[in-house]
Design a protein around this motif. Structure first.
Motif, mmCIF file in Angstrom:
data_model
loop_
_atom_site.group_PDB
_atom_site.id
_atom_site.type_symbol
_atom_site.label_atom_id
_atom_site.label_comp_id
_atom_site.label_asym_id
_atom_site.label_seq_id
_atom_site.Cartn_x
_atom_site.Cartn_y
_atom_site.Cartn_z
ATOM 1 N N ARG A 161 0.829 -1.210 0.000
ATOM 2 C CA ARG A 161 0.000 0.000 0.000
ATOM 3 C C ARG A 161 0.863 1.258 0.000
ATOM 4 N N ASP A 162 1.897 1.249 0.820
ATOM 5 C CA ASP A 162 2.806 2.403 0.840
ATOM 6 C C ASP A 162 3.492 2.590 -0.512
ATOM 7 N N SER A 163 3.826 1.479 -1.171
ATOM 8 C CA SER A 163 4.440 1.573 -2.497
ATOM 9 C C SER A 163 3.472 2.181 -3.512
ATOM 10 N N ILE A 164 2.209 1.764 -3.464
ATOM 11 C CA ILE A 164 1.200 2.342 -4.367
ATOM 12 C C ILE A 164 1.044 3.833 -4.101
ATOM 13 N N GLU A 165 1.007 4.195 -2.831
ATOM 14 C CA GLU A 165 0.867 5.611 -2.479
ATOM 15 C C GLU A 165 2.070 6.426 -2.950
ATOM 16 N N HIS A 166 3.253 5.838 -2.850
ATOM 17 C CA HIS A 166 4.460 6.532 -3.324
ATOM 18 C C HIS A 166 4.424 6.724 -4.839
ATOM 19 N N GLU A 167 3.996 5.697 -5.563
ATOM 20 C CA GLU A 167 3.910 5.814 -7.023
ATOM 21 C C GLU A 167 2.923 6.910 -7.420
ATOM 22 N N VAL A 168 1.788 6.957 -6.741
ATOM 23 C CA VAL A 168 0.791 7.982 -7.057
ATOM 24 C C VAL A 168 1.342 9.375 -6.772
ATOM 25 N N SER A 169 2.028 9.530 -5.649
ATOM 26 C CA SER A 169 2.603 10.840 -5.316
ATOM 27 C C SER A 169 3.645 11.271 -6.346
ATOM 28 N N VAL A 170 4.427 10.320 -6.854
ATOM 29 C CA VAL A 170 5.424 10.650 -7.887
ATOM 30 C C VAL A 170 4.730 11.103 -9.171
ATOM 31 N N PHE A 171 3.669 10.383 -9.574
ATOM 32 C CA PHE A 171 2.919 10.763 -10.771
ATOM 33 C C PHE A 171 2.319 12.162 -10.610
ATOM 34 N N VAL A 172 1.709 12.406 -9.460
ATOM 35 C CA VAL A 172 1.059 13.702 -9.232
ATOM 36 C C VAL A 172 2.085 14.832 -9.240
ATOM 37 N N LYS A 173 3.227 14.598 -8.625
ATOM 38 C CA LYS A 173 4.271 15.625 -8.586
ATOM 39 C C LYS A 173 4.788 15.942 -9.988
ATOM 40 N N ALA A 174 4.990 14.897 -10.800
ATOM 41 C CA ALA A 174 5.474 15.122 -12.167
ATOM 42 C C ALA A 174 4.455 15.902 -12.993
ATOM 43 N N CYS A 175 3.183 15.525 -12.887
ATOM 44 C CA CYS A 175 2.140 16.246 -13.635
ATOM 45 C C CYS A 175 2.018 17.688 -13.151
ATOM 46 N N LYS A 176 2.147 17.887 -11.839
ATOM 47 C CA LYS A 176 2.072 19.251 -11.295
ATOM 48 C C LYS A 176 3.221 20.109 -11.818
ATOM 49 N N GLU A 177 4.400 19.542 -11.916
ATOM 50 C CA GLU A 177 5.536 20.298 -12.451
ATOM 51 C C GLU A 177 5.308 20.665 -13.916
ATOM 52 N N GLN A 178 4.751 19.743 -14.694
ATOM 53 C CA GLN A 178 4.471 20.046 -16.097
ATOM 54 C C GLN A 178 3.423 21.154 -16.222
ATOM 55 N N ILE A 179 2.407 21.116 -15.375
ATOM 56 C CA ILE A 179 1.381 22.175 -15.410
ATOM 57 C C ILE A 179 1.981 23.516 -15.014
ATOM 58 N N HIS A 204 -6.798 17.231 -10.479
ATOM 59 C CA HIS A 204 -7.462 17.404 -9.180
ATOM 60 C C HIS A 204 -8.526 16.332 -8.959
ATOM 61 N N SER A 205 -9.212 15.931 -10.016
ATOM 62 C CA SER A 205 -10.211 14.867 -9.889
ATOM 63 C C SER A 205 -9.561 13.549 -9.477
ATOM 64 N N LEU A 206 -8.424 13.229 -10.082
ATOM 65 C CA LEU A 206 -7.732 11.984 -9.723
ATOM 66 C C LEU A 206 -7.194 12.038 -8.298
ATOM 67 N N THR A 207 -6.649 13.177 -7.904
ATOM 68 C CA THR A 207 -6.144 13.293 -6.533
ATOM 69 C C THR A 207 -7.278 13.209 -5.516
ATOM 70 N N SER A 208 -8.444 13.738 -5.862
ATOM 71 C CA SER A 208 -9.597 13.631 -4.959
ATOM 72 C C SER A 208 -10.032 12.172 -4.812
ATOM 73 N N GLN A 209 -10.027 11.432 -5.915
ATOM 74 C CA GLN A 209 -10.374 10.014 -5.838
ATOM 75 C C GLN A 209 -9.381 9.251 -4.964
ATOM 76 N N PHE A 210 -8.100 9.561 -5.120
ATOM 77 C CA PHE A 210 -7.106 8.865 -4.303
ATOM 78 C C PHE A 210 -7.203 9.280 -2.839
ATOM 79 N N ASP A 211 -7.579 10.534 -2.583
ATOM 80 C CA ASP A 211 -7.791 10.959 -1.197
ATOM 81 C C ASP A 211 -8.941 10.187 -0.558
ATOM 82 N N GLN A 212 -9.974 9.898 -1.333
ATOM 83 C CA GLN A 212 -11.071 9.086 -0.808
ATOM 84 C C GLN A 212 -10.591 7.674 -0.475
#
Length: 310
Positions: free
Chosen positions: A83-101, A146-154
């Motif tokens: 679970r921690d590994s999945i959460e880390h992967e998601v955080s890496v994806f979100v950070k990369a997309c945020k930097e591109q935006i 933001h929609s994907l991050t909200s889903q992952f927050d749920q």
């Protein structure tokens, strides 16, 4: 009437002979002719490439969440490390997309600064439409992320709630105290016969004392265990609240950054307005001086003409 001769074939033969003499083979000539008919597509801009890359990253993140949603929620399928590994992967994806935006936003800001004309006004309507379109692209990408991050927050909230439920203290029933043992009536030495031997039960008394101390120790340890479980529950709740707080702080940081950019832009506009007002005041003063000099010159000229006529 003279008949017109078609020289198209002769021209083609001459062109082919010239191409062969220059080293153009059949395949190269065919590619060259095709390039004249079908033009190459225009090269995409840096903004378009970055936007497509960001959109692709968001799509990969969405597929990743769909694939690992069940594994992340169900604790029986995966371990906490997974679970921690999945959460880390998601955080890496979100950070990369945020930097591109952020890169896209910076490019739009630079383009807006370059597109402004005199006194901070936009110079070209077509360029303004392009900038508005780019703002729309960035807004769509931000909303998707933001929609994907909200889903992952749920999903993360479900995990935290499950951890809280597991850490809830389960109170064990208090051990029942054993009924007091019946004490046998002691026979006095006077009632005993001359051949009977007096036997006192010292071992039973010591066993009773040890049992009482053991029960008291069990009660104390049970209270300590309940307190430890309460502390664990509160720590899990605090971690969940800290995560929610960090999410809200991140959103507020983005809003504060946007307000700061707007304030900086407003300050620049005010400075430009002050410069324009200063220049206008200087022009007004110079015009007043010119008018005064012109009126004085007219008065002197009239006086000179009047004196000359006299």
């Amino acid at each position: 009437m003279a008949k017109i001769r078609d020289l198209t074939e002769d021209f083609k033969d001459a062109v082919n002979m010239g191409a062969l003499s220059l080293g153009f083979k059949e395949a190269k000539r065919a590619a060259l002719m095709a390039s004249f008919i079908m033009h190459k597509p225009r090269e995409r801009s840096h903004f378009t490439k970055t936007a497509l890359k960001t959109l692709q990253g968001i799509g990969i993140l969405e597929q990743f969440l769909i694939k690992h949603r069940k594994d992340y929620v169900d604790s029986h399928l995966t371990t906490e490390e997974e679970r921690d590994s999945i959460e880390h992967e998601v955080s890496v994806f979100v950070k990369a997309c945020k930097e591109q935006i952020d890169i896209l936003k910076t490019s739009i800001t630079d383009e807006e600064a370059n597109a402004k004309g005199w006194a901070g006004t936009r110079g070209d309507d077509a360029n303004a439409d392009t900038i508005a379109h780019k703002h729309g692209v960035v807004l769509i990408l931000s909303e998707n992320l933001h929609s994907l991050t909200s889903q992952f927050d749920q999903l993360r909230g479900v995990r935290f709630q499950e951890a809280i439920n597991q850490a809830m203290p389960r109170r064990k029933p208090k051990p029942k105290r054993a009924p007091p043992e019946k004490t046998e009536p002691t026979i006095s030495s006077e009632m005993r016969g001359p051949g009977e031997i007096t036997t006192e039960p010292p071992m039973k008394v010591q066993q009773q004392v040890l049992d009482d101390e053991t029960r008291a120790l069990q009660v104390e340890l049970s209270s300590f265990l309940d307190a430890a479980r309460d502390t664990e529950t509160k720590m899990v709740e605090m971690s969940a609240l800290n995560h929610l707080m960090s999410t809200h702080v991140l959103q507020q940081a983005q809003q504060i950054e946007y307000l700061y950019d707007q304030a900086v832009e407003a300050t620049k506009n005010v400075e430009m307005g002050n410069k324009e007002l200063t220049q206008a005041i200087q022009r007004n003063k110079s015009c007043q001086v010119f008018l005064l000099l012109f009126i004085a010159a007219l008065i002197i000229a009239f006086l000179f003409v009047d004196l000359y006529n006299d």
